[in-house]
Write a protein that holds these residues in place. Sequence first.
Motif, PDB file in Angstrom:
ATOM      1  N   SER A  14       1.940 -24.955 -10.111  1.00  0.00           N
ATOM      2  CA  SER A  14       2.780 -24.404  -9.050  1.00  0.00           C
ATOM      3  C   SER A  14       2.185 -24.790  -7.692  1.00  0.00           C
ATOM      4  O   SER A  14       1.055 -24.423  -7.368  1.00  0.00           O
ATOM      5  N   THR A  16       3.020 -23.900  -4.700  1.00  0.00           N
ATOM      6  CA  THR A  16       2.866 -22.782  -3.761  1.00  0.00           C
ATOM      7  C   THR A  16       1.534 -22.080  -4.041  1.00  0.00           C
ATOM      8  O   THR A  16       0.763 -21.781  -3.131  1.00  0.00           O
ATOM      9  N   ILE A  17       1.297 -21.856  -5.322  1.00  0.00           N
ATOM     10  CA  ILE A  17       0.070 -21.151  -5.695  1.00  0.00           C
ATOM     11  C   ILE A  17      -1.155 -22.042  -5.457  1.00  0.00           C
ATOM     12  O   ILE A  17      -2.171 -21.590  -4.930  1.00  0.00           O
ATOM     13  N   SER A  37       1.398 -20.740   3.454  1.00  0.00           N
ATOM     14  CA  SER A  37       1.827 -21.423   2.228  1.00  0.00           C
ATOM     15  C   SER A  37       2.499 -20.490   1.232  1.00  0.00           C
ATOM     16  O   SER A  37       3.620 -20.756   0.794  1.00  0.00           O
ATOM     17  N   LEU A  38       1.852 -19.395   0.894  1.00  0.00           N
ATOM     18  CA  LEU A  38       2.428 -18.551  -0.158  1.00  0.00           C
ATOM     19  C   LEU A  38       3.537 -17.681   0.422  1.00  0.00           C
ATOM     20  O   LEU A  38       3.359 -17.035   1.447  1.00  0.00           O
ATOM     21  N   GLY A  39       4.687 -17.682  -0.273  1.00  0.00           N
ATOM     22  CA  GLY A  39       5.791 -16.871   0.225  1.00  0.00           C
ATOM     23  C   GLY A  39       5.670 -15.443  -0.250  1.00  0.00           C
ATOM     24  O   GLY A  39       6.208 -15.089  -1.295  1.00  0.00           O
ATOM     25  N   LYS A 102      10.127 -14.271 -11.852  1.00  0.00           N
ATOM     26  CA  LYS A 102       9.743 -15.562 -12.443  1.00  0.00           C
ATOM     27  C   LYS A 102       9.882 -15.472 -13.962  1.00  0.00           C
ATOM     28  O   LYS A 102      10.413 -16.370 -14.606  1.00  0.00           O
ATOM     29  N   TRP A 126      13.621 -23.934  -5.636  1.00  0.00           N
ATOM     30  CA  TRP A 126      12.321 -23.249  -5.735  1.00  0.00           C
ATOM     31  C   TRP A 126      11.461 -23.927  -6.800  1.00  0.00           C
ATOM     32  O   TRP A 126      11.959 -24.242  -7.896  1.00  0.00           O
ATOM     33  N   VAL A 127      10.182 -24.128  -6.477  1.00  0.00           N
ATOM     34  CA  VAL A 127       9.253 -24.912  -7.307  1.00  0.00           C
ATOM     35  C   VAL A 127       9.332 -24.652  -8.802  1.00  0.00           C
ATOM     36  O   VAL A 127       9.266 -25.591  -9.595  1.00  0.00           O
ATOM     37  N   ASN A 176      14.950 -20.040  -1.117  1.00  0.00           N
ATOM     38  CA  ASN A 176      13.580 -20.504  -0.986  1.00  0.00           C
ATOM     39  C   ASN A 176      13.612 -21.946  -1.479  1.00  0.00           C
ATOM     40  O   ASN A 176      13.997 -22.159  -2.633  1.00  0.00           O
ATOM     41  N   TYR A 208      15.903 -12.712  -2.420  1.00  0.00           N
ATOM     42  CA  TYR A 208      15.807 -12.479  -0.962  1.00  0.00           C
ATOM     43  C   TYR A 208      17.043 -11.757  -0.413  1.00  0.00           C
ATOM     44  O   TYR A 208      17.316 -11.815   0.790  1.00  0.00           O
ATOM     45  N   LYS A 238      10.102  -9.099  -2.945  1.00  0.00           N
ATOM     46  CA  LYS A 238      10.350  -9.450  -1.535  1.00  0.00           C
ATOM     47  C   LYS A 238      10.956  -8.280  -0.769  1.00  0.00           C
ATOM     48  O   LYS A 238      10.555  -7.988   0.351  1.00  0.00           O
ATOM     49  N   TYR A 324      11.348 -18.485   5.425  1.00  0.00           N
ATOM     50  CA  TYR A 324      10.796 -19.842   5.426  1.00  0.00           C
ATOM     51  C   TYR A 324      11.504 -20.726   6.449  1.00  0.00           C
ATOM     52  O   TYR A 324      12.706 -20.558   6.695  1.00  0.00           O
ATOM     53  N   ARG A 373       7.188 -26.834   3.880  1.00  0.00           N
ATOM     54  CA  ARG A 373       7.657 -25.448   3.963  1.00  0.00           C
ATOM     55  C   ARG A 373       6.614 -24.576   4.654  1.00  0.00           C
ATOM     56  O   ARG A 373       5.439 -24.604   4.310  1.00  0.00           O
TER      57      ARG A 373
END
Length: 398
Positions: A14, A16-17, A37-39, A102, A126-127, A176, A208, A238, A324, A373
Amino acid sequence: MNDLSNRIRNLSESATIAMAVKARELKSQGVDVISLSLGEPDFKTPDHIREAAKQAIDDGSYFSYPPVPGYMDLREAIAQKFSKENNLESTPANIVVSSGAKQSIANVMLSLLNPGDEALMLSPYWVSYSEIIKLADATPVPVKGELSNDFKATAGQIEQAITGKTKILIFSSPCNPTGSVFNKQELEDIAGVMAKNTQIYIISDEIYEHINFAGEHISIGSLPGMQDRTITVNGVSKSFAMTGWRIGFIHAPEWIAKACIKMQGQFTSGACSIAQRAALAAITGDLGPTRAMACEYLERREMVYNLLKEIPGVKSNMPDGAFYFFPDISDYFGKSDGEMRINNASDMSMYLLEKAKVSVVTGEAFGSPECIRLSYAASREDLKEALKRIKEALAKLS
Ligand code: PMP
Ligand code: GLU
């Protein structure tokens, strides 16, 4: 290493992670990194939700395995939320609570996809969508929206991408990584294409939902003919600043909900009991703190937009929701500061981390190698400083 399965070897980490881990490592070495970086919300979980978790612990009744699909009162509350706020016909039989949205998405993908199936992802996506689709031995097919259309793929583009193998369409709105929100007309146009292609199921990721500056939130599942084919994904991460509590949920046709329950019965046995009690307080409680967070995100959006506009060669739209920005930085490709050359968005994210000490995520992970992002779920002070650093670092590229 060679003994690892093809499945895991073909799976990307991932992004983002991974970027968040890099930023945390540098911070622990004393480097002053600003992490965009991390949402995840930079707010604390509201008090009434924390109290509910404390009470659940003190009560002593929630230490055993919870029911696999979630506690019945929580499923009832979620069903009411979907009926009231999203215009979906809903009973607890439609609801499955999981360890984060997720996992909800993974449950659905693994329940519906067969090897060789295609899953359309409105791109930028999204990733984790593409990787979960690959885990299900299916093929992710991006349908790319252009910056000029707020990154939103059109119904016409979706129609063109459909083949006899298409089984799923997945997208997030608010999105996202782009922050774009599909309006009612756009969703109706997509539903129109789906009406002609009845073999396709829609996964509508609405995590979101409450961070929407464009107005009313519309669930595609509420449009005529769509409910029986739509899985609506949501969660508390969120909206209630509860990323660490790991509670997500779906509204799905009963037979899909049943499949997800079977799946999770083998994978996790259900979501954490105490976190579910906290989620119940979140879902049934006052939305005041959620609205206050959304107001703060709105202020930050204006601020970051104005700061981004001042940076030459950075093209950005005004996102309508989520937290974002997804600027196109391709004007810098081929440029160098004498030490590092920027050939793509991954180079750019490494350059910004090393030279500006700001962590962002490469657009490549979201299907857009010309973008990066930035999460603006950070304090105004950090955002101002980060944008100043980015501007200075980019000015050194020629
Ligand atoms: N969907 C989208 C679009 C996301 O950005 C995220 C990240 N929070 C998730 C799903 C997963 O959320 P969680 O697992 O924290 O509920
Ligand atoms: N959804 C957040 C993000 O996109 C959190 C990280 C993750 O779940 O991958 O950054």
